[in-house]
Design a protein around this motif. Structure first.
Motif, PDB file in Angstrom:
ATOM      1  N   PHE A 228     -11.937  -1.077   2.782  1.00 57.91           N
ATOM      2  CA  PHE A 228     -11.445  -2.254   3.497  1.00 57.91           C
ATOM      3  C   PHE A 228     -11.049  -3.333   2.495  1.00 57.91           C
ATOM      4  CE2 PHE A 228     -14.120  -0.257   6.684  1.00 57.91           C
ATOM      5  CZ  PHE A 228     -13.464  -0.495   7.890  1.00 57.91           C
ATOM      6  N   GLU A 229     -10.007  -4.071   2.835  1.00 58.39           N
ATOM      7  CA  GLU A 229      -9.663  -5.249   2.036  1.00 58.39           C
ATOM      8  C   GLU A 229     -10.272  -6.473   2.701  1.00 58.39           C
ATOM      9  OE1 GLU A 229      -5.467  -6.143   1.441  1.00 58.39           O
ATOM     10  OE2 GLU A 229      -5.934  -8.003   0.365  1.00 58.39           O
ATOM     11  N   ALA A 230     -10.978  -7.279   1.919  1.00 58.37           N
ATOM     12  CA  ALA A 230     -11.548  -8.526   2.442  1.00 58.37           C
ATOM     13  C   ALA A 230     -10.464  -9.590   2.462  1.00 58.37           C
ATOM     14  CB  ALA A 230     -12.708  -8.974   1.565  1.00 58.37           C
ATOM     15  N   PHE A 283     -11.136  -6.674  -2.984  1.00 54.29           N
ATOM     16  CA  PHE A 283     -11.296  -8.125  -2.921  1.00 54.29           C
ATOM     17  C   PHE A 283     -10.190  -8.782  -3.751  1.00 54.29           C
ATOM     18  CE2 PHE A 283     -13.150 -12.160  -4.320  1.00 54.29           C
ATOM     19  CZ  PHE A 283     -13.659 -12.661  -3.130  1.00 54.29           C
ATOM     20  N   ASN A 284      -9.585  -9.832  -3.193  1.00 51.46           N
ATOM     21  CA  ASN A 284      -8.479 -10.503  -3.898  1.00 51.46           C
ATOM     22  C   ASN A 284      -9.005 -11.501  -4.918  1.00 51.46           C
ATOM     23  OD1 ASN A 284      -5.870  -9.676  -2.421  1.00 51.46           O
ATOM     24  ND2 ASN A 284      -7.295 -10.192  -0.766  1.00 51.46           N
ATOM     25  N   LEU A 285      -8.516 -11.361  -6.129  1.00 52.58           N
ATOM     26  CA  LEU A 285      -8.877 -12.314  -7.180  1.00 52.58           C
ATOM     27  C   LEU A 285      -7.716 -13.294  -7.322  1.00 52.58           C
ATOM     28  CD1 LEU A 285     -11.470 -12.209  -8.773  1.00 52.58           C
ATOM     29  CD2 LEU A 285     -10.243 -11.125 -10.640  1.00 52.58           C
ATOM     30  N   LEU A 315     -10.703  -4.915  -7.380  1.00 54.52           N
ATOM     31  CA  LEU A 315     -10.182  -6.284  -7.370  1.00 54.52           C
ATOM     32  C   LEU A 315      -8.667  -6.227  -7.336  1.00 54.52           C
ATOM     33  CD1 LEU A 315     -12.636  -7.838  -9.954  1.00 54.52           C
ATOM     34  CD2 LEU A 315     -12.577  -8.258  -7.489  1.00 54.52           C
ATOM     35  N   GLU A 316      -8.085  -6.967  -6.407  1.00 57.83           N
ATOM     36  CA  GLU A 316      -6.628  -6.993  -6.288  1.00 57.83           C
ATOM     37  C   GLU A 316      -6.098  -8.194  -7.053  1.00 57.83           C
ATOM     38  OE1 GLU A 316      -5.164  -6.599  -2.315  1.00 57.83           O
ATOM     39  OE2 GLU A 316      -6.528  -4.945  -1.844  1.00 57.83           O
ATOM     40  N   ILE A 317      -5.173  -7.931  -7.954  1.00 56.52           N
ATOM     41  CA  ILE A 317      -4.578  -9.034  -8.702  1.00 56.52           C
ATOM     42  C   ILE A 317      -3.061  -8.902  -8.683  1.00 56.52           C
ATOM     43  CG2 ILE A 317      -6.593  -9.266 -10.207  1.00 56.52           C
ATOM     44  CD1 ILE A 317      -5.251  -7.753 -12.296  1.00 56.52           C
ATOM     45  N   LEU A 345      -3.116  -3.441  -8.532  1.00 61.20           N
ATOM     46  CA  LEU A 345      -2.009  -4.373  -8.722  1.00 61.20           C
ATOM     47  C   LEU A 345      -1.423  -4.666  -7.342  1.00 61.20           C
ATOM     48  CD1 LEU A 345      -0.365  -5.898 -10.748  1.00 61.20           C
ATOM     49  CD2 LEU A 345       1.038  -3.883 -11.102  1.00 61.20           C
ATOM     50  N   ASP A 346      -1.591  -5.910  -6.884  1.00 54.62           N
ATOM     51  CA  ASP A 346      -1.213  -6.306  -5.523  1.00 54.62           C
ATOM     52  C   ASP A 346       0.263  -6.711  -5.441  1.00 54.62           C
ATOM     53  OD1 ASP A 346      -1.618  -6.825  -2.876  1.00 54.62           O
ATOM     54  OD2 ASP A 346      -2.932  -8.548  -3.148  1.00 54.62           O
ATOM     55  N   ASP A 347       0.828  -6.627  -4.252  1.00 52.06           N
ATOM     56  CA  ASP A 347       2.199  -7.107  -3.997  1.00 52.06           C
ATOM     57  C   ASP A 347       3.220  -6.514  -4.962  1.00 52.06           C
ATOM     58  OD1 ASP A 347       0.814  -8.687  -2.216  1.00 52.06           O
ATOM     59  OD2 ASP A 347       1.018 -10.523  -3.384  1.00 52.06           O
ATOM     60  N   VAL A 366      -1.936   0.786  -7.266  1.00 60.11           N
ATOM     61  CA  VAL A 366      -0.808  -0.118  -7.075  1.00 60.11           C
ATOM     62  C   VAL A 366      -0.603  -0.295  -5.576  1.00 60.11           C
ATOM     63  CG1 VAL A 366       1.707  -0.254  -7.258  1.00 60.11           C
ATOM     64  CG2 VAL A 366       0.367   0.405  -9.254  1.00 60.11           C
ATOM     65  N   LYS A 367      -0.463  -1.529  -5.122  1.00 59.40           N
ATOM     66  CA  LYS A 367      -0.202  -1.775  -3.706  1.00 59.40           C
ATOM     67  C   LYS A 367       1.252  -2.185  -3.531  1.00 59.40           C
ATOM     68  CE  LYS A 367      -3.539  -3.218  -1.052  1.00 59.40           C
ATOM     69  NZ  LYS A 367      -4.535  -4.096  -0.398  1.00 59.40           N
ATOM     70  N   ILE A 368       1.999  -1.355  -2.800  1.00 65.78           N
ATOM     71  CA  ILE A 368       3.427  -1.632  -2.619  1.00 65.78           C
ATOM     72  C   ILE A 368       3.588  -2.760  -1.605  1.00 65.78           C
ATOM     73  CG2 ILE A 368       5.667  -0.668  -1.987  1.00 65.78           C
ATOM     74  CD1 ILE A 368       4.582   2.078  -2.669  1.00 65.78           C
ATOM     75  N   ALA A 402       0.397   1.658   0.487  1.00 66.26           N
ATOM     76  CA  ALA A 402       1.526   0.928   1.070  1.00 66.26           C
ATOM     77  C   ALA A 402       0.955  -0.136   2.004  1.00 66.26           C
ATOM     78  CB  ALA A 402       2.425   1.886   1.841  1.00 66.26           C
ATOM     79  N   GLU A 403       1.411  -1.381   1.834  1.00 63.02           N
ATOM     80  CA  GLU A 403       0.879  -2.482   2.640  1.00 63.02           C
ATOM     81  C   GLU A 403       1.746  -2.723   3.870  1.00 63.02           C
ATOM     82  OE1 GLU A 403      -1.069  -5.828   0.155  1.00 63.02           O
ATOM     83  OE2 GLU A 403       1.001  -5.723  -0.495  1.00 63.02           O
ATOM     84  N   GLY A 404       1.151  -3.245   4.919  1.00 55.05           N
ATOM     85  CA  GLY A 404       1.917  -3.733   6.064  1.00 55.05           C
ATOM     86  C   GLY A 404       2.555  -2.655   6.929  1.00 55.05           C
TER      87      GLY A 404
HETATM   88 CA    CA Z   1      -4.315  -8.257  -1.352  1.00 54.94          CA
END
Ligand code: CA
Ligand code: C2E
Ligand code: CA
Length: 457
Positions: A228-230, A283-285, A315-317, A345-347, A366-368, A402-404
């Motif tokens: 899960f992403e917080a 968790f987003n940093l 950790l998402e950065i 690696l976020d976004d 990696v998060k697309i 893949a996000e969203g």
């Molecule tokens: Ca994020």
């Protein structure tokens, strides 16, 4: 013996020299910040009895530091002198141009009375400064950002006028390169709102009422939850729901992101203790935390206190966050990974992506960015880009999320492209810690039953 007249001449000459060093910038020969200060004060005093407004402006070169680093300080000095020269040559009638500090220059425009006039002058100077600079046969291009404030609307005294011009400049910088901003009633209103928001957020942090929600991340092929992403949630009794996209940057800007982030990580890790042990917590940093070497220690000690295994934390950065101070970011990432924490690696693909960064830094995932996913069913180009990212990540042995993902069509395409994991409203919206447990239960997953974690679709 020296005559009185001669002595006073010498004194006068000495005085003049002193005046010159106090009021002149040695490098460019322009007036310096003292000159700017005195002139603004003088003009403000004159205009106190005269209703005619005037304008002050500050400009800062974009990307000067890399040029200085790349070509050397002498080249940097040469550029500053050329900028000074251009500013003097193009300044409107009656204007004063000064060197404010480093690669910033300040000017006073006694004959610019309102915002649109300031905009016009700003754009004109920007164009003049954007022509190439000659560095002994080598041409270098630079742009400049501008912030203006108009007296007496944006302040009656020096301090306020300068502060508001700096606020305007800061906004220009935030919008990218070569932007011109004039301090306006809207900006003043936004500043007031931000201050109100800041106060409320500080109170919420003290009251520990900023919460974390959790959004499932699933393995696309088997449609099972893997983590899960917080996501931070703040519902203020007076202001209502405030988006993290608003309050996280505010906390960063006003310098209390650490306190906020610590409380969020604590809450998130405590909640995650109730999940099956093979589910990870993402968790987003924030960018500010990547500029502070104490971040590693802080994170690990929170995990230690709660008894949460660092191997279960990711950790998402973002790339932008890493670029602020790459060296420090590198140290933090390396030490966290050594402790077992994963780095995502976020976004990815949004903003200033650089493939080089994937090699320089060590990531696990990696998060697309959602921007590609949301049009993957309608836009061939997005599909090709995602396909390329997935192939590249496979080669680099990086996991991909893949996000969203919002519907079954998107999910199918992503699956067919070989994308490993997904996240989005289609699989579940962000939910409270209690709902997360129910979600796991509904999917037939509980603390004792793992690792097969089938979710409802
Ligand atoms: Ca994020
Ligand atoms: P992000 O890290 O890219 O988080 C994903 C955002 O996309 C979340 O917005 C999430 O609710 C939203 N989202 C997820 N699935 C879908 C979907 O299918 N469709 C659409 N339209 N949106 C979806 P949220 O929660 O508003 O967060 C916004 C941003 O705020 C986050 O973007 C992240 O950058 C930041 N943020 C949130 N919580 C935290 C936190 O605890 N710490 C830090 N430093 N930043 C946070
Ligand atoms: Ca994201």
């Amino acid at each position: 013996m020296m005559g009185k007249a001669v002595l006073s001449d010498i004194n006068a000459a000495g005085e003049q020299k002193l005046q010159q060093t106090v009021y002149t910038d040695a490098l460019t020969g322009l007036g310096n910040r003292n000159r700017f200060h005195d002139k603004v004060c003088q003009l403000a005093a004159e205009r106190a009895s005269d209703p005619a407004p005037f304008t002050i402006g500050i400009t800062n070169l974009d990307g000067f530091k890399p040029i200085n680093d790349l070509f050397g300080a002498a080249a940097g000095d040469e550029i500053l002198c050329q900028v000074a020269h251009r500013l003097k040559a193009c300044a409107p009638d009656g204007a004063t141009v000064t060197r404010y500090e480093g690669d910033s220059f300040a000017f006073i425009l006694p004959l610019v009375f309102e915002q649109s006039g300031a905009q016009k002058v700003g754009r004109m100077i920007r164009d003049v400064l954007s022509a190439p600079y000659d560095l002994g046969g080598r041409n270098v291009r630079l742009s400049a950002s501008f912030g203006f404030s108009v007296h007496p609307f944006a302040g009656e005294g020096y301090a306020e006028l300068v502060k508001n011009a700096e606020t305007a400049l800061y906004r220009s910088k935030r919008r990218g390169r070569g932007q011109v901003t004039v301090y306006s009633e809207e900006i003043a209103e936004e500043m007031r709102r931000a201050t109100q928001l800041e106060q409320a957020l500080r109170n919420a942090i003290i009251a520990d009422s900023v919460d974390t929600y959790f959004q499932p991340i699933v393995d696309l092929a088997s449609e099972t939850v893997v983590g899960f992403e917080a996501l931070a949630r703040w519902n203020d009794p007076e202001l209502g729901f405030v988006s993290p996209a608003v309050f996280i940057p505010l906390a960063e800007e006003r310098g209390f992101i650490d306190a906020l982030s610590e409380s969020l990580l604590r809450k998130a890790a405590e909640a995650a203790l109730g999940w099956p042990r093979d589910l990870f917590l993402s968790f987003n940093l924030s960018s500010a935390q990547l500029t502070d070497t104490s971040t590693t220690r802080t994170i690990l000690s929170i995990l230690g206190r709660i008894g949460f295994d660092p191997h279960r934390l990711e950790l998402e950065i973002t790339e932008t966050a890493m670029m602020t101070s790459a060296e420090t970011a590198h140290k933090i990432i390396t030490s966290l990974r050594a402790a077992g924490v994963g780095i995502s690696l976020d976004d990815f693909g949004a903003g200033q992506s650089s493939l080089g960064r994937l090699r320089e830094f060590s990531f696990d995932k990696v998060k697309i960015d959602r921007a590609f996913v949301s049009c993957i069913a309608t836009d061939k180009a997005s599909e090709h880009i995602v396909r390329a990212i997935v192939a590249m990540c496979a080669g680099l042995e990086l996991n991909v999320v893949a996000e969203g993902i919002e519907n079954a069509t998107e999910a199918e395409i992503l699956k067919s492209l070989g994308c490993g994991m997904g996240q989005g409203y289609f699989y579940g919206r962000p939910m409270t810690a209690a709902d997360t447990l129910r979600y796991l239960q509904d999917a037939g997953i509980s603390q004792s039953v793992y690792p097969t974690l089938r979710i409802r679709t």
